[in-house]
Design an enzyme around this catalytic site. Structure first.
Site, mmCIF file in Angstrom:
data_model
loop_
_atom_site.group_PDB
_atom_site.id
_atom_site.type_symbol
_atom_site.label_atom_id
_atom_site.label_comp_id
_atom_site.label_asym_id
_atom_site.label_seq_id
_atom_site.Cartn_x
_atom_site.Cartn_y
_atom_site.Cartn_z
ATOM 1 N N CYS A 71 -15.857 -18.531 33.067
ATOM 2 C CA CYS A 71 -15.423 -18.084 34.468
ATOM 3 C C CYS A 71 -16.485 -18.310 35.272
ATOM 4 C CB CYS A 71 -15.419 -16.515 34.045
ATOM 5 S SG CYS A 71 -15.405 -15.434 35.737
ATOM 6 N N CYS A 121 -12.997 -19.265 37.042
ATOM 7 C CA CYS A 121 -12.837 -18.391 38.144
ATOM 8 C C CYS A 121 -13.569 -18.315 39.417
ATOM 9 C CB CYS A 121 -12.836 -16.757 37.764
ATOM 10 S SG CYS A 121 -12.543 -16.416 36.028
ATOM 11 N N LYS A 123 -13.506 -22.035 41.148
ATOM 12 C CA LYS A 123 -12.127 -22.326 41.420
ATOM 13 C C LYS A 123 -11.971 -21.325 42.808
ATOM 14 C CE LYS A 123 -9.594 -19.290 40.625
ATOM 15 N NZ LYS A 123 -8.797 -18.993 39.388
ATOM 16 N N TYR A 169 -1.140 -20.707 35.466
ATOM 17 C CA TYR A 169 -2.137 -20.237 36.339
ATOM 18 C C TYR A 169 -3.007 -21.385 36.789
ATOM 19 C CZ TYR A 169 -2.568 -15.321 34.646
ATOM 20 O OH TYR A 169 -2.260 -14.227 34.172
ATOM 21 N N GLU A 206 -2.905 -22.753 40.873
ATOM 22 C CA GLU A 206 -4.078 -22.714 41.518
ATOM 23 C C GLU A 206 -4.488 -24.081 42.145
ATOM 24 O OE1 GLU A 206 -5.488 -18.571 40.060
ATOM 25 O OE2 GLU A 206 -6.356 -20.361 39.210
ATOM 26 N N HIS A 249 -1.103 1.907 58.077
ATOM 27 C CA HIS A 249 -0.099 1.347 59.108
ATOM 28 C C HIS A 249 -1.057 0.568 60.172
ATOM 29 C CE1 HIS A 249 3.615 0.259 61.026
ATOM 30 N NE2 HIS A 249 2.876 0.539 62.306
ATOM 31 N N GLU A 284 1.264 -1.054 52.645
ATOM 32 C CA GLU A 284 2.357 0.312 53.024
ATOM 33 C C GLU A 284 3.583 0.096 52.391
ATOM 34 O OE1 GLU A 284 2.755 1.752 57.040
ATOM 35 O OE2 GLU A 284 2.662 -0.587 57.738
HETATM 36 P P1 NDP Z 1 -0.872 -21.548 30.919
HETATM 37 O O1 NDP Z 1 -0.685 -21.050 29.548
HETATM 38 O O2 NDP Z 1 -1.124 -20.390 31.962
HETATM 39 O O3 NDP Z 1 0.155 -22.521 31.161
HETATM 40 C C1 NDP Z 1 0.208 -23.638 30.421
HETATM 41 C C2 NDP Z 1 1.219 -24.446 31.465
HETATM 42 O O4 NDP Z 1 1.423 -25.939 30.726
HETATM 43 C C3 NDP Z 1 2.636 -23.744 31.049
HETATM 44 O O5 NDP Z 1 3.444 -24.055 32.478
HETATM 45 C C4 NDP Z 1 3.185 -24.538 29.966
HETATM 46 O O6 NDP Z 1 4.716 -24.732 30.039
HETATM 47 C C5 NDP Z 1 2.546 -25.736 30.159
HETATM 48 N N1 NDP Z 1 2.436 -26.778 28.796
HETATM 49 C C6 NDP Z 1 1.996 -26.361 27.780
HETATM 50 N N2 NDP Z 1 2.075 -27.305 27.111
HETATM 51 C C7 NDP Z 1 2.690 -28.349 27.456
HETATM 52 C C8 NDP Z 1 3.021 -29.672 26.979
HETATM 53 N N3 NDP Z 1 2.668 -30.079 25.836
HETATM 54 N N4 NDP Z 1 3.487 -30.439 28.008
HETATM 55 C C9 NDP Z 1 3.746 -29.937 29.229
HETATM 56 N N5 NDP Z 1 3.525 -28.627 29.705
HETATM 57 C C10 NDP Z 1 2.930 -28.074 28.974
HETATM 58 O O7 NDP Z 1 -2.302 -22.231 30.868
HETATM 59 P P2 NDP Z 1 -3.477 -22.516 31.921
HETATM 60 O O8 NDP Z 1 -4.066 -23.858 31.406
HETATM 61 O O9 NDP Z 1 -2.651 -22.524 33.039
HETATM 62 O O10 NDP Z 1 -4.523 -21.422 31.868
HETATM 63 C C11 NDP Z 1 -5.086 -21.051 30.647
HETATM 64 C C12 NDP Z 1 -5.259 -19.464 30.483
HETATM 65 O O11 NDP Z 1 -6.354 -19.302 31.618
HETATM 66 C C13 NDP Z 1 -4.241 -18.562 31.353
HETATM 67 O O12 NDP Z 1 -3.261 -18.275 30.259
HETATM 68 C C14 NDP Z 1 -4.900 -17.577 31.773
HETATM 69 O O13 NDP Z 1 -5.164 -16.474 30.733
HETATM 70 C C15 NDP Z 1 -6.433 -18.010 32.187
HETATM 71 N N6 NDP Z 1 -6.393 -18.172 33.636
HETATM 72 C C16 NDP Z 1 -6.485 -17.178 34.556
HETATM 73 C C17 NDP Z 1 -6.660 -17.189 35.839
HETATM 74 C C18 NDP Z 1 -6.491 -15.976 36.617
HETATM 75 O O14 NDP Z 1 -6.800 -15.116 36.044
HETATM 76 N N7 NDP Z 1 -6.451 -15.970 37.964
HETATM 77 C C19 NDP Z 1 -6.580 -18.653 36.351
HETATM 78 C C20 NDP Z 1 -6.849 -19.568 35.413
HETATM 79 C C21 NDP Z 1 -6.653 -19.526 34.009
HETATM 80 P P3 NDP Z 1 5.701 -23.529 29.742
HETATM 81 O O15 NDP Z 1 5.484 -22.336 30.529
HETATM 82 O O16 NDP Z 1 7.009 -24.079 29.548
HETATM 83 O O17 NDP Z 1 4.877 -22.929 28.087
#
Ligand code: NDP
Length: 458
Positions: A43, A48, A51, A177, A181, A435, A440
């Site tokens: 983080c 976080c 980023k 996520y 982002e 407001h 709201e």
């Molecule tokens: P996520 O699990 O959110 O998303 C992974 C993405 O990659 C999905 O769209 C998934 O598709 C796709 N994917 C997975 N495997 C493959 C593959 N082999 N080929 C192509 N696409 C694939 O992971 P992130 O890496 O974005 O983030 C990890 C974690 O970090 C999050 O779950 C979250 O908990 C945390 N995080 C939180 C943030 C916040 O609070 N603002 C910011 C950043 C991270 P599909 O949907 O089809 O499975």
């Protein structure tokens, strides 16, 4: 003489590990924490915080553009990316120092190096063998990149935060996520972005109305989203990279960011040899109190792959320390955990999506509004806010609040308190709004949407 060197030895000085060690030390435990990277974890060091600083940096573009409609005359502002990265690094260094000081002030010994379990009470860190009555594993997670040909040419979010220059053309793979982002950061900073997702919409698991609205607004800002695609290989050539998809496209790029999920950091740590059970993708198996299959070994945060969010890891670490060293045994409550995606505009959500609520409760009432925020009545920017409430008609309880729009994370945090208190729609309605704000709208939503079948027929 004490049986062990320490009462608690924590492996991993990220959000969960640091909180656990400070609280345990506050309860009088003798605590050490080992870390093979910088103190602060994902983080603070490579997630976080850096980023969000880049999110702020990239989106001044919109502010400069919008200011014209308010009479300002900004003279061709340009982004100096290296300055943004350097200033971000300075802040991360400062936070790293604060974390080290927090540990020192709490009386926690910091042991630099990678921890490896020798047995249930002994951890090797470099040349040292450290013993402890209780061991906490808080090693977090790391980006997962699928093993396709040429994947070595791709970067993960770790490198994306430290790019020395802004790439002109970026391909972002994934729709979660991190992918969303960074697609927004790079677009805001001025790069051309193509995002490749394997499904139809971004952000699996979020409310469908928000997902559709996000894609619409990202496309308006110039992000090309290629759906139902898989990358089959990445090739390097003289002028950059070629991203080849299963649809036969060869997309040219200067950088390819993979954000295809994260995996627990648990390999090669001697966990299974010590009797700690690992599940899918190496996630440490724990009970409601973060206890592993070995009685004196606990684990919190992303290493357990439960709800991978910093505040959840912090809560798990705090409750672990209170349970084991403070005589106050409590399990973490993971209901109504609000979460945000720092896209542009941002998304925030708490509680159930419409689809989840229908699966669990049957028919639900939906209240929804979509509007151009007051600020953009002058700028005419094609940016809209969408807000939505999901209500259980039987109890009148609000089951979910969803928003995409400026300040969504700041607004939804307050509504998370309301949902934690079991607020009803009638109580939302009885609340007088501020407001003029976007917030709201959440207390003035009066008209129920028609049932989905009737909506589809409209
Ligand atoms: P996520 O699990 O959110 O998303 C992974 C993405 O990659 C999905 O769209 C998934 O598709 C796709 N994917 C997975 N495997 C493959 C593959 N082999 N080929 C192509 N696409 C694939 O992971 P992130 O890496 O974005 O983030 C990890 C974690 O970090 C999050 O779950 C979250 O908990 C945390 N995080 C939180 C943030 C916040 O609070 N603002 C910011 C950043 C991270 P599909 O949907 O089809 O499975």
């Amino acid at each position: 003489m004490a049986e062990y060197d320490y009462d608690l030895l924590v492996v991993g000085a990220g959000s969960g590990g640091v909180r656990a060690s400070r609280i345990a030390a506050g309860h009088g435990a003798r605590v050490a924490i080992c870390e093979d990277s910088r103190v602060g974890g994902t983080c603070v060091i490579r997630g976080c915080i850096p980023k969000k600083l880049l999110v702020y940096g990239a989106h001044f573009r919109h502010d400069f553009e919008d200011s014209l409609a308010y009479g300002w005359q900004p003279r061709h502002p340009t982004l100096d990316w290296p300055t943004l990265i350097a200033n971000k690094d300075t802040e991360i260094d400062r936070l790293n120092g604060i974390y080290i000081k927090l540990l020192r002030d709490a009386g926690v010994e910091l042991v630099p190096g990678r921890g490896r379990l020798i047995d249930a009470h002994t951890v090797q860190v470099g040349e040292r063998l450290l013993s402890a009555g209780t061991i906490l594993i808080a090693t977090g997670g790391a980006p997962y990149l699928p093993p396709i040909p040429g994947i070595e040419h791709a970067i993960s979010s770790n490198e994306a935060l430290d790019l020395a220059t802004l790439p002109r053309r970026v391909v972002v793979v994934g729709g979660g996520y991190i992918a969303v982002e960074f697609a927004n950061i790079f677009t805001g900073a001025g790069a051309q972005v193509i995002q490749i997702i394997r499904g139809e919409e971004l952000l699996n698991g979020f409310d469908d109305d928000v997902r559709v609205e996000l894609a619409r607004q990202m496309r308006t800002q110039g992000v090309e989203i290629h759906t139902r695609r898989q990358v089959v290989r990445i090739e390097r050539h003289r002028a950059g990279l070629n991203v080849v998809t299963d649809h036969g496209e060869a997309i040219e790029a200067d950088a390819v960011l993979y954000a295809t999920g994260r995996r627990p950091n648990t390999a090669g740590m001697g966990l299974e040899e010590a009797g700690v059970e690992l599940g899918r993708n190496g996630a440490i198996q724990v009970d409601d109190f973060s206890q592993t299959t070995v009685a004196n070994i606990y684990a919190v945060g992303d290493a357990t792959d439960r709800l991978n969010l910093t505040p959840v890891a912090i809560r798990e670490g705090h409750l672990f320390a209170d349970s084991v060293f403070g005589g106050r045994r409590l399990a973490a409550d993971r209901t109504n955990v609000a979460t945000a995606v720092f896209s542009h505009p941002p998304i925030a959500t708490v509680g159930l999506t419409e689809a989840q609520a229908r699966r669990r409760h049957g028919p639900v009432d939906i209240y929804r509004t979509r509007f151009r925020p007051l600020k953009h009545t002058l700028t005419k920017r094609e940016e809209f806010s969408l807000m939505k409430l999901v209500v259980d008609p039987a109890s009148d309880r609000v089951l979910g609040c969803h928003m995409i729009g400026a300040d969504a994370p700041e607004i939804i945090q307050g509504l998370a308190v309301a949902l934690q208190c079991g607020a009803t729609k009638a109580q939302f309605d009885a609340t007088i709004g501020i407001h003029p704000t976007a917030a709201e709208e959440f207390v003035t939503l009066r008209t129920k949407l028609a049932e989905p079948a009737a909506r589809a027929a409209e």
